[in-house]
Design an enzyme around this catalytic site. Sequence first.
Site, mmCIF file in Angstrom:
data_model
loop_
_atom_site.group_PDB
_atom_site.id
_atom_site.type_symbol
_atom_site.label_atom_id
_atom_site.label_comp_id
_atom_site.label_asym_id
_atom_site.label_seq_id
_atom_site.Cartn_x
_atom_site.Cartn_y
_atom_site.Cartn_z
ATOM 1 N N ASP A 24 -2.113 3.356 110.917
ATOM 2 C CA ASP A 24 -2.228 4.737 110.414
ATOM 3 C C ASP A 24 -3.577 5.349 110.767
ATOM 4 O O ASP A 24 -4.563 4.640 110.958
ATOM 5 C CB ASP A 24 -2.028 4.720 108.888
ATOM 6 C CG ASP A 24 -1.753 6.117 108.338
ATOM 7 O OD1 ASP A 24 -1.268 6.984 109.097
ATOM 8 O OD2 ASP A 24 -2.043 6.342 107.140
ATOM 9 N N TRP A 29 -8.101 10.627 113.163
ATOM 10 C CA TRP A 29 -9.103 10.210 114.158
ATOM 11 C C TRP A 29 -9.283 11.316 115.208
ATOM 12 O O TRP A 29 -10.400 11.680 115.559
ATOM 13 C CB TRP A 29 -8.640 8.914 114.840
ATOM 14 C CG TRP A 29 -9.547 8.450 115.944
ATOM 15 C CD1 TRP A 29 -10.634 7.646 115.810
ATOM 16 C CD2 TRP A 29 -9.453 8.777 117.338
ATOM 17 N NE1 TRP A 29 -11.231 7.450 117.048
ATOM 18 C CE2 TRP A 29 -10.520 8.131 117.991
ATOM 19 C CE3 TRP A 29 -8.569 9.555 118.097
ATOM 20 C CZ2 TRP A 29 -10.738 8.228 119.364
ATOM 21 C CZ3 TRP A 29 -8.772 9.667 119.468
ATOM 22 C CH2 TRP A 29 -9.857 9.005 120.088
ATOM 23 N N ARG A 37 -3.485 15.843 117.899
ATOM 24 C CA ARG A 37 -2.946 14.624 117.282
ATOM 25 C C ARG A 37 -2.370 13.684 118.350
ATOM 26 O O ARG A 37 -2.465 12.464 118.232
ATOM 27 C CB ARG A 37 -1.864 14.975 116.256
ATOM 28 C CG ARG A 37 -2.399 15.672 114.998
ATOM 29 C CD ARG A 37 -1.261 15.997 114.022
ATOM 30 N NE ARG A 37 -0.500 14.808 113.637
ATOM 31 C CZ ARG A 37 -0.855 13.973 112.653
ATOM 32 N NH1 ARG A 37 -1.924 14.214 111.934
ATOM 33 N NH2 ARG A 37 -0.106 12.923 112.388
ATOM 34 N N GLU A 71 10.712 8.157 107.482
ATOM 35 C CA GLU A 71 10.183 9.422 106.953
ATOM 36 C C GLU A 71 9.460 10.243 108.028
ATOM 37 O O GLU A 71 9.202 11.427 107.832
ATOM 38 C CB GLU A 71 9.224 9.157 105.787
ATOM 39 C CG GLU A 71 9.908 8.682 104.505
ATOM 40 C CD GLU A 71 10.484 7.284 104.592
ATOM 41 O OE1 GLU A 71 9.868 6.422 105.260
ATOM 42 O OE2 GLU A 71 11.568 7.042 104.027
ATOM 43 N N ASN A 72 9.122 9.599 109.138
ATOM 44 C CA ASN A 72 8.354 10.303 110.170
ATOM 45 C C ASN A 72 9.151 11.398 110.886
ATOM 46 O O ASN A 72 8.582 12.220 111.605
ATOM 47 C CB ASN A 72 7.750 9.324 111.189
ATOM 48 C CG ASN A 72 6.573 8.530 110.632
ATOM 49 O OD1 ASN A 72 6.338 7.377 111.007
ATOM 50 N ND2 ASN A 72 5.805 9.131 109.719
ATOM 51 N N TRP A 73 10.481 11.434 110.667
ATOM 52 C CA TRP A 73 11.290 12.528 111.242
ATOM 53 C C TRP A 73 10.927 13.869 110.620
ATOM 54 O O TRP A 73 11.314 14.920 111.120
ATOM 55 C CB TRP A 73 12.791 12.268 111.047
ATOM 56 C CG TRP A 73 13.294 11.023 111.715
ATOM 57 C CD1 TRP A 73 13.642 9.864 111.097
ATOM 58 C CD2 TRP A 73 13.498 10.813 113.132
ATOM 59 N NE1 TRP A 73 14.050 8.926 112.035
ATOM 60 C CE2 TRP A 73 13.971 9.494 113.288
ATOM 61 C CE3 TRP A 73 13.323 11.601 114.273
ATOM 62 C CZ2 TRP A 73 14.282 8.941 114.538
ATOM 63 C CZ3 TRP A 73 13.634 11.045 115.510
ATOM 64 C CH2 TRP A 73 14.103 9.742 115.630
ATOM 65 N N ARG A 75 8.116 15.137 110.626
ATOM 66 C CA ARG A 75 7.006 15.739 111.391
ATOM 67 C C ARG A 75 7.517 16.816 112.352
ATOM 68 O O ARG A 75 8.717 16.864 112.641
ATOM 69 C CB ARG A 75 6.281 14.633 112.179
ATOM 70 C CG ARG A 75 5.657 13.636 111.228
ATOM 71 C CD ARG A 75 4.774 12.659 111.944
ATOM 72 N NE ARG A 75 4.164 11.778 110.952
ATOM 73 C CZ ARG A 75 3.062 11.098 111.133
ATOM 74 N NH1 ARG A 75 2.438 11.148 112.290
ATOM 75 N NH2 ARG A 75 2.574 10.336 110.175
ATOM 76 N N ARG A 192 -3.443 -2.319 106.696
ATOM 77 C CA ARG A 192 -3.206 -0.882 106.850
ATOM 78 C C ARG A 192 -4.519 -0.215 107.220
ATOM 79 O O ARG A 192 -5.502 -0.313 106.487
ATOM 80 C CB ARG A 192 -2.647 -0.231 105.586
ATOM 81 C CG ARG A 192 -2.396 1.270 105.840
ATOM 82 C CD ARG A 192 -1.663 1.976 104.736
ATOM 83 N NE ARG A 192 -1.359 3.352 105.163
ATOM 84 C CZ ARG A 192 -0.272 4.035 104.831
ATOM 85 N NH1 ARG A 192 0.622 3.486 104.053
ATOM 86 N NH2 ARG A 192 -0.088 5.264 105.282
ATOM 87 N N ARG A 198 -1.333 2.491 100.374
ATOM 88 C CA ARG A 198 0.071 2.453 99.936
ATOM 89 C C ARG A 198 0.906 1.757 101.010
ATOM 90 O O ARG A 198 0.450 1.543 102.135
ATOM 91 C CB ARG A 198 0.599 3.861 99.671
ATOM 92 C CG ARG A 198 0.411 4.826 100.839
ATOM 93 C CD ARG A 198 0.978 6.218 100.520
ATOM 94 N NE ARG A 198 0.569 7.184 101.519
ATOM 95 C CZ ARG A 198 -0.316 8.175 101.320
ATOM 96 N NH1 ARG A 198 -0.884 8.316 100.141
ATOM 97 N NH2 ARG A 198 -0.619 9.012 102.295
ATOM 98 N N SER A 200 4.019 2.881 102.049
ATOM 99 C CA SER A 200 4.792 3.848 102.841
ATOM 100 C C SER A 200 6.118 3.258 103.363
ATOM 101 O O SER A 200 6.472 3.426 104.529
ATOM 102 C CB SER A 200 3.951 4.388 104.000
ATOM 103 O OG SER A 200 2.806 5.046 103.488
#
Length: 260
Positions: A24, A29, A37, A71-73, A75, A192, A198, A200
């Site tokens: 992550d 960064w 990104r 869950e990244n869908w 984005r 992580r 967390r 995730s």
Amino acid sequence: MHPQSKQVDSLPREVPRHVAVIMDGNGRWAKRRGFSRSRGHSEGAESVRAVVSECRRLGVSQLTLYAFSTENWKRPATEIHFLMNLLGRFLAAERKGLMKNHIRLKAIGRLEALPKGVRAQLQKSIDLSRDNDGMILRLALNYGGRQEIMDAARKLAIEARRLDADPPELTEAEFRRVLYDEEMTDPDLMIRTGGETRMSNFLLWQCSYTELYFTPICWPEFREPELHEAFQSYARRERRFGAVKPERPHARTPSVVESR
Ligand code: IPE
Ligand code: IPE
Ligand code: MG
């Protein structure tokens, strides 16, 4: 025990057998440096290369990397597109290296929902590296821990209906068999990066006794020295699994029969 420990300060004493990583902080960064990104994700791919080869070198037997969650869908479509493209290119570019280093590639998650091109690249590497016995590199793609548990329950229900069986007496071993990868052992260490503390939705069933390591370092900056630090932290821990530490290693508890 380790006379050279000062000199090889960065090398861990005890290497975890199965390491899982929530990679992550790519976006943060990049943002901090005024980059997009996407640039963070590309730089993150370099960290994947570094960490994979260092784990292999240190004798880790399984490395499971969280690359895309269910869950990244959520984005933006452009970011998802970039990530999928990067993944496809990464798989193609790393194929030779996998073979050279005897690394076996595996994947967990709802893989059927990945873009066709990515699935093809993935399958090619999985098939080609099937007999490699150096280290298992497992990518978690469109992976969710809760989804994995639900998919397992569904498989068991379907099996029971097909066999017209009563609800089976379920052991942990039988449950493990219907998880995404029946060969996967519980991670010894979960790292992580990026500062969040967390899970995730990562490996919820498998991490019940995993040692957790959180670092504020973002994934693009996580390289060999940072990996060594995580392993050193792991080596200092005492894993009790709910038991108590025996006072003397060879202390014998008198059995009931003996004490009569
Ligand atoms: C991890 O970095 C990469 C993926 C989740 C695919 P992020 O993209 O989540 O970066 P941050 O957390 O926004 O900094
Ligand atoms: C977890 O990171 C998923 C991956 C690293 C693939 P996220 O950035 O998606 O997690 P949250 O949203 O901070 O919980
Ligand atoms: Mg993130």
